[in-house]
Design a protein around this motif. Structure first.
Motif, PDB file in Angstrom:
ATOM      1  N   PRO A  35      44.517 -69.431 -25.738  1.00 33.91           N
ATOM      2  CA  PRO A  35      44.510 -70.762 -26.355  1.00 33.91           C
ATOM      3  C   PRO A  35      44.337 -70.707 -27.867  1.00 33.91           C
ATOM      4  O   PRO A  35      43.833 -69.725 -28.421  1.00 33.91           O
ATOM      5  CB  PRO A  35      43.317 -71.447 -25.681  1.00 33.91           C
ATOM      6  N   VAL A  36      44.769 -71.782 -28.521  1.00 37.33           N
ATOM      7  CA  VAL A  36      44.487 -71.965 -29.942  1.00 37.33           C
ATOM      8  C   VAL A  36      43.065 -72.512 -30.032  1.00 37.33           C
ATOM      9  O   VAL A  36      42.816 -73.658 -29.670  1.00 37.33           O
ATOM     10  CB  VAL A  36      45.487 -72.931 -30.595  1.00 37.33           C
ATOM     11  N   VAL A  37      42.144 -71.676 -30.478  1.00 35.77           N
ATOM     12  CA  VAL A  37      40.720 -72.026 -30.484  1.00 35.77           C
ATOM     13  C   VAL A  37      40.291 -72.364 -31.907  1.00 35.77           C
ATOM     14  O   VAL A  37      40.390 -71.525 -32.810  1.00 35.77           O
ATOM     15  CB  VAL A  37      39.855 -70.877 -29.926  1.00 35.77           C
ATOM     16  N   VAL A  38      39.831 -73.591 -32.098  1.00 35.92           N
ATOM     17  CA  VAL A  38      39.325 -74.039 -33.397  1.00 35.92           C
ATOM     18  C   VAL A  38      37.820 -74.227 -33.260  1.00 35.92           C
ATOM     19  O   VAL A  38      37.356 -75.120 -32.549  1.00 35.92           O
ATOM     20  CB  VAL A  38      39.994 -75.353 -33.840  1.00 35.92           C
ATOM     21  N   ARG A  46      52.351 -72.466 -22.158  1.00 33.51           N
ATOM     22  CA  ARG A  46      52.097 -72.558 -23.592  1.00 33.51           C
ATOM     23  C   ARG A  46      50.599 -72.722 -23.790  1.00 33.51           C
ATOM     24  O   ARG A  46      49.916 -73.274 -22.927  1.00 33.51           O
ATOM     25  CB  ARG A  46      52.850 -73.746 -24.210  1.00 33.51           C
ATOM     26  N   PRO A  47      50.054 -72.246 -24.911  1.00 32.88           N
ATOM     27  CA  PRO A  47      48.603 -72.280 -25.080  1.00 32.88           C
ATOM     28  C   PRO A  47      48.048 -73.695 -25.164  1.00 32.88           C
ATOM     29  O   PRO A  47      48.709 -74.604 -25.667  1.00 32.88           O
ATOM     30  CB  PRO A  47      48.380 -71.518 -26.392  1.00 32.88           C
ATOM     31  N   ARG A  48      46.838 -73.880 -24.657  1.00 36.19           N
ATOM     32  CA  ARG A  48      46.096 -75.113 -24.884  1.00 36.19           C
ATOM     33  C   ARG A  48      45.384 -75.024 -26.228  1.00 36.19           C
ATOM     34  O   ARG A  48      45.221 -73.935 -26.786  1.00 36.19           O
ATOM     35  CB  ARG A  48      45.061 -75.341 -23.779  1.00 36.19           C
ATOM     36  N   VAL A  49      44.948 -76.175 -26.734  1.00 41.60           N
ATOM     37  CA  VAL A  49      44.158 -76.222 -27.968  1.00 41.60           C
ATOM     38  C   VAL A  49      42.726 -76.576 -27.585  1.00 41.60           C
ATOM     39  O   VAL A  49      42.467 -77.629 -26.986  1.00 41.60           O
ATOM     40  CB  VAL A  49      44.712 -77.252 -28.962  1.00 41.60           C
ATOM     41  N   LEU A  50      41.803 -75.676 -27.902  1.00 43.28           N
ATOM     42  CA  LEU A  50      40.382 -75.863 -27.599  1.00 43.28           C
ATOM     43  C   LEU A  50      39.625 -76.095 -28.895  1.00 43.28           C
ATOM     44  O   LEU A  50      39.708 -75.286 -29.823  1.00 43.28           O
ATOM     45  CB  LEU A  50      39.824 -74.630 -26.876  1.00 43.28           C
ATOM     46  N   LEU A  51      38.879 -77.184 -28.964  1.00 41.30           N
ATOM     47  CA  LEU A  51      38.040 -77.496 -30.123  1.00 41.30           C
ATOM     48  C   LEU A  51      36.581 -77.255 -29.753  1.00 41.30           C
ATOM     49  O   LEU A  51      36.010 -77.975 -28.932  1.00 41.30           O
ATOM     50  CB  LEU A  51      38.237 -78.953 -30.545  1.00 41.30           C
ATOM     51  N   VAL A  52      35.996 -76.194 -30.324  1.00 41.18           N
ATOM     52  CA  VAL A  52      34.567 -75.902 -30.146  1.00 41.18           C
ATOM     53  C   VAL A  52      33.865 -76.487 -31.359  1.00 41.18           C
ATOM     54  O   VAL A  52      33.841 -75.884 -32.440  1.00 41.18           O
ATOM     55  CB  VAL A  52      34.315 -74.390 -30.023  1.00 41.18           C
TER      56      VAL A  52
END
Length: 350
Positions: free
Chosen positions: A247-250, A181-187
């Motif tokens: 990934p879910v990239v924010v 499952r995708p990870r969540v990455l906060l840039v």
């Protein structure tokens, strides 16, 4: 269609949406995510173990779960579109509006584990986000190993230092590992980066993969390296990393600079506006666990300042509410002056 059926239909979210901005984790298994479009399918391997959770970080950011959505409909739709299309979200808006908190809201609601935060400064490089290699530490370890062998002739030779023990994947590098499952990455705050970093990100965000030259040169089939997760390790094959689920990239920006068109083309824009009165009260209750006396007056003052063109952060409101609920605090005289200081206009620098 009856009036009752019509009303029920109006409150039922569209089926393509898996994220509803409640922050409420699923009672059973985590919700299935929509299938990616054919041009965003990745086939990375080997699959890594499920990531750890970080309930404490989510609690600090979000407080306890409250009923109802914490975002506006158009904001919820933008997040779901990014999840469906496997594209990064480029989130803009005034400071303190909740841009970085969005990543934690998504992770908790969809059961995607610990958020991988990557805080950007002017010295941040793409390689630092992907991985760090401690070449000096490895050279020292090899020298010590060789010295030990020279002192103990005839004994069973010790193993040479493992290359993987000196490689640590960064937040971006960890997010692109092959997970089920995708990870969540906060840039966070990409607009503070060096001018080249957004362009440097293009290839990685498009291909969902990268190589580690040190591992490629070593020629090892499998190497275990450290990850950005606490005590985390991952196996990398032939020096190449590719995600299995993008990934879910924010990506957050305070609007201090414009990004190149090629970078913006790969992202979905989301402009967040300050929370409404109802949302502000809900935020206070979620963090304090109750609705303190006088909170409505503070919220009204906070909203008035926003509508007057001021730059305010939700953190300021939380601090003001916490202060007024302290035992013995009186909101007059010096107390009132202190409250005004906490709720000051951040754009004025004083």
């Amino acid at each position: 269609m009856t009036e009752q059926a019509s009303a029920a239909r109006s409150v039922t979210p569209p089926s393509w949406r898996v994220f509803h901005a409640t922050g409420q984790p699923s009672a059973g298994a985590a919700p299935d995510l929509p299938q990616p479009p054919p041009w965003r399918v990745f086939s990375g391997s080997p699959l890594q173990s499920s990531p750890p959770d970080d309930a404490a970080a989510a609690l600090r950011r979000l407080g306890t779960v409250q009923e109802g959505p914490q975002l506006r409909e158009e904001e919820i739709n933008a997040v779901n579109a990014a999840i469906l299309l496997r594209r990064p979200l480029l989130v803009t808006g005034p400071p303190g509006v909740g841009k970085s908190t969005l990543a934690y809201l998504i992770a908790r609601e969809l059961g995607l584990g610990r958020v991988l935060p990557w805080s950007i400064v002017s010295r941040t490089t793409l390689r630092g986000g992907l991985y760090e290699y401690d070449a000096i530490g490895r050279a020292q370890a090899i020298a010590a190993w060789r010295a030990g062998e020279a002192r103990e002739p005839g004994s069973e030779p010790a193993s040479a230092p493992d290359l993987g023990d000196f490689l640590t994947l960064g937040p971006l590098g960890t997010a692109l590992l092959a997970y089920g499952r995708p990870r969540v990455l906060l840039v966070d705050e990409l607009d503070k980066s060096d001018i080249d970093l957004p362009n440097d990100l293009l290839h990685v965000l498009e291909n969902g993969s990268y190589e580690i030259p040190e591992l490629v040169r070593a020629g090892d089939t499998e190497v275990s390296v450290f990850t950005d997760d606490p005590q985390g390790r991952a196996v990398i094959e032939s020096g190449r990393v590719e995600c299995a689920e993008f990934p879910v990239v924010v990506i957050t920006s305070n609007g201090e600079r414009e990004f190149p068109a090629a970078f913006r083309r790969r992202c979905l824009p989301l402009e967040m506006r300050p929370p409404s009165r109802e949302q502000l009260v809900s935020i206070v209750v979620s963090h304090l666990g109750r609705r303190p006396e006088g909170v409505d007056d503070l919220v009204e003052d906070f909203v008035t300042r926003l509508e007057g063109g001021g730059t305010q952060s939700v953190d300021q409101l939380l601090n003001a509410v916490q202060l007024t609920t302290a035992e013995g605090f009186e909101a007059d005289g010096e107390g009132l002056q202190l409250l005004r200081m906490l709720l000051r206009d951040l754009s004025k620098g004083r």
